[in-house]
Motif scaffolding. Structure first.
Motif, PDB file in Angstrom:
ATOM      1  N   PHE A 186       0.512  -1.476   0.034  1.00  0.00           N
ATOM      2  CA  PHE A 186      -0.168   0.186   0.048  1.00  0.00           C
ATOM      3  C   PHE A 186       0.333   1.325   0.293  1.00  0.00           C
ATOM      4  N   ARG A 187       1.548   1.502   1.008  1.00  0.00           N
ATOM      5  CA  ARG A 187       2.879   2.308   0.550  1.00  0.00           C
ATOM      6  C   ARG A 187       3.089   2.548  -0.225  1.00  0.00           C
ATOM      7  N   VAL A 188       4.168   1.536  -1.082  1.00  0.00           N
ATOM      8  CA  VAL A 188       4.967   1.568  -2.029  1.00  0.00           C
ATOM      9  C   VAL A 188       3.621   2.584  -3.419  1.00  0.00           C
ATOM     10  N   SER A 189       2.189   1.946  -3.884  1.00  0.00           N
ATOM     11  CA  SER A 189       1.790   2.344  -4.147  1.00  0.00           C
ATOM     12  C   SER A 189       1.952   4.102  -4.418  1.00  0.00           C
ATOM     13  N   VAL A 190       0.918   4.071  -2.910  1.00  0.00           N
ATOM     14  CA  VAL A 190       0.221   5.920  -2.800  1.00  0.00           C
ATOM     15  C   VAL A 190       1.713   6.393  -3.229  1.00  0.00           C
ATOM     16  N   LEU A 191       3.233   6.172  -2.620  1.00  0.00           N
ATOM     17  CA  LEU A 191       4.241   6.825  -3.388  1.00  0.00           C
ATOM     18  C   LEU A 191       4.165   6.989  -4.293  1.00  0.00           C
ATOM     19  N   PHE A 192       4.273   5.988  -5.171  1.00  0.00           N
ATOM     20  CA  PHE A 192       4.941   5.963  -6.354  1.00  0.00           C
ATOM     21  C   PHE A 192       3.377   6.562  -7.251  1.00  0.00           C
ATOM     22  N   GLY A 193       2.027   6.763  -6.510  1.00  0.00           N
ATOM     23  CA  GLY A 193       1.553   6.976  -7.602  1.00  0.00           C
ATOM     24  C   GLY A 193       1.709   8.780  -7.578  1.00  0.00           C
ATOM     25  N   LEU A 194       1.740   9.216  -6.243  1.00  0.00           N
ATOM     26  CA  LEU A 194       1.804  11.008  -5.492  1.00  0.00           C
ATOM     27  C   LEU A 194       3.345  11.055  -5.874  1.00  0.00           C
ATOM     28  N   THR A 195       4.199  10.125  -6.333  1.00  0.00           N
ATOM     29  CA  THR A 195       5.284  10.836  -7.000  1.00  0.00           C
ATOM     30  C   THR A 195       5.186  11.084  -7.828  1.00  0.00           C
ATOM     31  N   LEU A 196       4.124   9.410  -9.113  1.00  0.00           N
ATOM     32  CA  LEU A 196       4.297  10.277 -10.966  1.00  0.00           C
ATOM     33  C   LEU A 196       3.053  11.893 -10.883  1.00  0.00           C
ATOM     34  N   THR A 197       2.332  11.536  -9.758  1.00  0.00           N
ATOM     35  CA  THR A 197       1.745  12.313 -10.248  1.00  0.00           C
ATOM     36  C   THR A 197       1.968  14.066 -10.202  1.00  0.00           C
ATOM     37  N   LEU A 198       2.858  14.102  -9.210  1.00  0.00           N
ATOM     38  CA  LEU A 198       3.632  15.374  -9.051  1.00  0.00           C
ATOM     39  C   LEU A 198       4.317  15.895 -10.029  1.00  0.00           C
ATOM     40  N   GLY A 199       5.143  14.497 -10.119  1.00  0.00           N
ATOM     41  CA  GLY A 199       6.064  15.449 -11.098  1.00  0.00           C
ATOM     42  C   GLY A 199       4.702  15.062 -12.397  1.00  0.00           C
ATOM     43  N   PHE A 210      -7.790  11.552  -9.680  1.00  0.00           N
ATOM     44  CA  PHE A 210      -8.484  10.699 -10.458  1.00  0.00           C
ATOM     45  C   PHE A 210      -6.444   9.969 -11.442  1.00  0.00           C
ATOM     46  N   ILE A 211      -5.825  11.560 -11.374  1.00  0.00           N
ATOM     47  CA  ILE A 211      -4.816  11.157 -12.001  1.00  0.00           C
ATOM     48  C   ILE A 211      -3.857  10.138 -11.254  1.00  0.00           C
ATOM     49  N   LEU A 212      -4.197  10.277  -9.964  1.00  0.00           N
ATOM     50  CA  LEU A 212      -3.055   9.255  -8.408  1.00  0.00           C
ATOM     51  C   LEU A 212      -4.159   7.995  -8.549  1.00  0.00           C
ATOM     52  N   ASN A 213      -5.003   8.369  -9.951  1.00  0.00           N
ATOM     53  CA  ASN A 213      -6.087   6.355  -8.975  1.00  0.00           C
ATOM     54  C   ASN A 213      -5.640   5.928 -10.345  1.00  0.00           C
ATOM     55  N   HIS A 229      -0.718  35.621 -12.149  1.00  0.00           N
ATOM     56  CA  HIS A 229      -1.873  35.950 -12.366  1.00  0.00           C
ATOM     57  C   HIS A 229      -2.560  34.650 -12.694  1.00  0.00           C
ATOM     58  N   LEU A 230      -1.598  33.686 -13.972  1.00  0.00           N
ATOM     59  CA  LEU A 230      -3.156  33.419 -14.364  1.00  0.00           C
ATOM     60  C   LEU A 230      -2.842  31.960 -13.856  1.00  0.00           C
ATOM     61  N   LEU A 231      -1.575  31.147 -13.288  1.00  0.00           N
ATOM     62  CA  LEU A 231      -1.637  29.922 -12.625  1.00  0.00           C
ATOM     63  C   LEU A 231      -3.037  29.884 -11.617  1.00  0.00           C
ATOM     64  N   PRO A 232      -2.915  30.699 -11.020  1.00  0.00           N
ATOM     65  CA  PRO A 232      -3.961  30.128 -10.060  1.00  0.00           C
ATOM     66  C   PRO A 232      -5.092  29.596 -10.215  1.00  0.00           C
ATOM     67  N   ASN A 233      -5.442  30.097 -12.189  1.00  0.00           N
ATOM     68  CA  ASN A 233      -6.959  30.533 -12.549  1.00  0.00           C
ATOM     69  C   ASN A 233      -7.061  29.145 -13.282  1.00  0.00           C
ATOM     70  N   ALA A 234      -6.094  28.975 -13.516  1.00  0.00           N
ATOM     71  CA  ALA A 234      -5.686  27.161 -14.302  1.00  0.00           C
ATOM     72  C   ALA A 234      -5.797  26.779 -13.258  1.00  0.00           C
ATOM     73  N   MET A 235      -4.873  26.506 -11.833  1.00  0.00           N
ATOM     74  CA  MET A 235      -5.474  24.911 -11.110  1.00  0.00           C
ATOM     75  C   MET A 235      -6.478  24.937 -10.592  1.00  0.00           C
ATOM     76  N   VAL A 236      -7.671  25.438 -10.824  1.00  0.00           N
ATOM     77  CA  VAL A 236      -8.891  24.681 -10.439  1.00  0.00           C
ATOM     78  C   VAL A 236      -8.684  23.997 -11.368  1.00  0.00           C
ATOM     79  N   ALA A 237      -8.827  23.669 -12.479  1.00  0.00           N
ATOM     80  CA  ALA A 237      -9.459  22.834 -13.193  1.00  0.00           C
ATOM     81  C   ALA A 237      -8.032  20.915 -13.243  1.00  0.00           C
ATOM     82  N   THR A 238      -7.102  21.620 -12.779  1.00  0.00           N
ATOM     83  CA  THR A 238      -6.227  21.058 -12.473  1.00  0.00           C
ATOM     84  C   THR A 238      -5.930  20.050 -11.379  1.00  0.00           C
TER      85      THR A 238
END
Length: 388
Positions: A186-199, A313-316, A298-307
């Motif tokens: 469980f730890r390996v799967s979540v850490l892999f998913g989090l790292t891949l998602t953030l990267g 779901f990307i982590l999933n 200025h623009l990125l905070p607005n775009a991060m809402v959709a991100t």
């Protein structure tokens, strides 16, 4: 401030009270409404806390399931075997690594001190040589006391035949404890998913921001590159890399990162294309603000809402990808704690249903919690609910 107050008082004018400065709230009013919307989805709210509890607990897997004591006292010296690898010569042996499950080492330490063990006395790679039947063995609670302790020298009276040495979910085909492998997997799967998602989010958001902000030829050429890059068959590339390089966590992570960032580009690009000609952006350009500041402040905070809405779901999907690769044999190195490898064993050993059922239930709970969190996040950032 004190001098100014005293001087004012000497002139016969009553000193003005100093108004304390109000602290800025941790969350802005907008984010407070979003958090309230998130909490309103009770299923997603409790799924978040359950997932965080399971993940934080898995970070301390070595203190929950391990073949080494958490703390020990030997001849008046306090030792921490779970953190420090002590040589066996410290306890009268001659091996470089101490096997604390060895009866000789155990009796030596207990004769000169004491040991505090984790609740489960197995690591994910520890082999139980005292299983009552050929591996894969059933859960220990399904045997009677005599059968469960039959392989111990003293039978049911043996000091090692205790609850801590039970295999609560049985063993796999190599007599390794399934419960310990689930916790570590469980730890390996979540850490892999989090790292891949953030990267992937960092690379994909940056690429989409550049593409959407500048537009024109930059957007056109980048889109053609993404179309070509997305057409590369990832599975074939994994087969080639697996034949050249030894499998590993970071090799697999880097290879998946090469292709997973594309999922974020379209959403961020669309937001930047929509907002790049807004009045506040044109005003910032007229004031001489650099493009990098306009994009990421200025623009990125607005775009991060959709991100942020897509992140659960990307982590999933990242966790599912790792499980699928492990199931096919192209994931983590052999012997690693892996849910996909457990599912593979469940398919191979149909007479050991606890393997497949354990892997399926663990994966189902993990992915279901992430889906519920994603739904609550989507509701939290829905403008129809935030600005009503």
């Amino acid at each position: 401030m004190v001098e100014a107050t005293m001087k004012t008082g000497a002139e016969g004018v009553a000193p003005q009270p100093v108004t304390p400065r109000r602290r800025r709230p941790f969350l802005s009013p907008l984010n407070q409404r979003r958090w309230a919307n998130f909490k309103a989805n009770r299923r997603g709210y409790w799924s978040l806390w359950i997932f965080l509890f399971l993940f934080v607990a898995s970070l301390f897997s070595e203190f929950i399931a391990n073949d080494k004591p958490i703390i020990a006292s030997y001849k008046g010296e306090i030792l921490f075997p779970v953190l420090v690898a002590y040589p066996e010569e410290k306890f009268g042996g001659f091996y470089a690594v101490t096997d604390y499950r060895d009866p000789v080492i155990r009796d030596e330490i207990e004769a000169n001190g004491w040991m505090i063990w984790p609740p489960i006395r197995y690591s994910y790679r520890t082999v139980n040589n005292a299983v009552p039947q050929a591996a894969p063995a059933k859960p220990s609670w399904s045997y009677d006391a005599a059968t469960r302790c039959a392989q111990y020298p003293q039978g049911a009276a043996d000091p090692d035949c205790i609850v801590g040495n039970w295999n609560w979910l049985g063993t796999d085909d190599q007599a390794r404890d399934v419960m310990a492998r689930v916790i570590y997997g469980f730890r390996v799967s979540v850490l892999f998913g989090l790292t891949l998602t953030l990267g992937s989010a960092i690379v994909g958001v940056s690429a989409g921001a550049i593409q959407g902000y500048f537009g024109g030829w930059v957007d056109l050429l980048f889109q053609r590159f993404i179309e070509i890059w997305s057409a590369i068959p990832v599975l074939y590339l994994l087969l080639i890399v697996a034949a050249v390089l030894p499998p590993g966590f970071f090799i697999l992570l880097g290879l998946m990162l090469l292709f997973s960032w594309v999922a974020f580009v379209g959403v961020v690009r669309a937001e930047f294309l929509r907002a790049r000609n807004f009045e506040y952006v044109n005003a910032a350009r007229a004031l001489g603000v650099s493009n990098r500041t306009i994009m990421f402040r200025h623009l990125l905070p607005n775009a991060m809402v959709a991100t942020l809405t897509f992140l659960p779901f990307i982590l999933n999907g990242s966790i599912s990808t790792l499980t699928s690769l492990d199931f096919l044999g192209f994931g983590l190195p052999p012997g690693s704690a892996s849910l996909g490898e457990m599912l593979k064993q469940g398919q191979r050993y149909l007479n050991a249903p606890w393997l497949g059922i354990t892997g399926f239930i663990t994966l189902s709970i993990m992915l279901s919690l992430l889906i519920f969190i994603g739904e609550a996040t989507r509701d939290a950032f829905d403008p129809r609910k935030t600005f009503r």
